[in-house]
Design a protein around this motif. Sequence first.
Motif, PDB file in Angstrom:
ATOM      1  N   UNK A  79       0.855  -1.187   0.000  1.00  0.00           N
ATOM      2  CA  UNK A  79       0.000   0.000   0.000  1.00  0.00           C
ATOM      3  C   UNK A  79       0.889   1.233   0.000  1.00  0.00           C
ATOM      4  N   UNK A  80       0.341   2.341  -0.420  1.00  0.00           N
ATOM      5  CA  UNK A  80       1.093   3.594  -0.473  1.00  0.00           C
ATOM      6  C   UNK A  80       1.540   3.990   0.933  1.00  0.00           C
ATOM      7  N   UNK A  81       2.755   4.532   1.058  1.00  0.00           N
ATOM      8  CA  UNK A  81       3.223   4.965   2.371  1.00  0.00           C
ATOM      9  C   UNK A  81       2.282   5.946   3.067  1.00  0.00           C
ATOM     10  N   UNK A  82       1.594   6.796   2.314  1.00  0.00           N
ATOM     11  CA  UNK A  82       0.665   7.735   2.944  1.00  0.00           C
ATOM     12  C   UNK A  82      -0.500   6.997   3.613  1.00  0.00           C
ATOM     13  N   UNK A  83      -0.957   5.913   3.002  1.00  0.00           N
ATOM     14  CA  UNK A  83      -2.007   5.088   3.608  1.00  0.00           C
ATOM     15  C   UNK A  83      -1.474   4.415   4.864  1.00  0.00           C
TER      16      UNK A  83
END
Length: 124
Positions: A79-83
Motif C-alpha cells: 500500500x502507499x506509504x501515505x495510507x
Amino acid sequence: MLHASSEGDAGIIATDLREALVLVVGFPCWRDSPKYSAGGYLGFMESATDFLCRDMMLDRPALAAEQARVAESLGLSLEAPTVLVARLHTAVKNLSPDFAFIDDIGEYGGLFGPFPTSRNQRWQ
C-alpha cells in the motif's frame, strides 16, 4: 503489535502481525515518521513521510523491487506509504493513548516525537 525501540520509545503500531508486516515492508522508514509528528499531528507525519520516501529511494534505488519481492513471498499487498502512515497514526493515537511499556530499565516514552518536519535541515 507492540513496537519498543532501543531508544526508549514504545507503542502499539498495528492491530495484528499482518498489518505490522504490511507497514514494515511497505514503508521501511516508518519509525521516523512519528518522530516528526510535533506531538502526534498526522499532517506532520505525512510531510515527514514524503521526505523519508524521497531519501529512501535516493539511498536505495532498487527498494521498490525488493519490497515487491518480499510482499509477494509473504502474501501481502503493498500500500502507499501515505495510507500506511495514516494507519500507523491511528494505531498509535487510538490503540495506545494511555499505554505505558515498562521493563526492568524503566518506563518507555510514546512514539510521537515533539519535532515538526522543519526541525530536519535536510528537508528544507
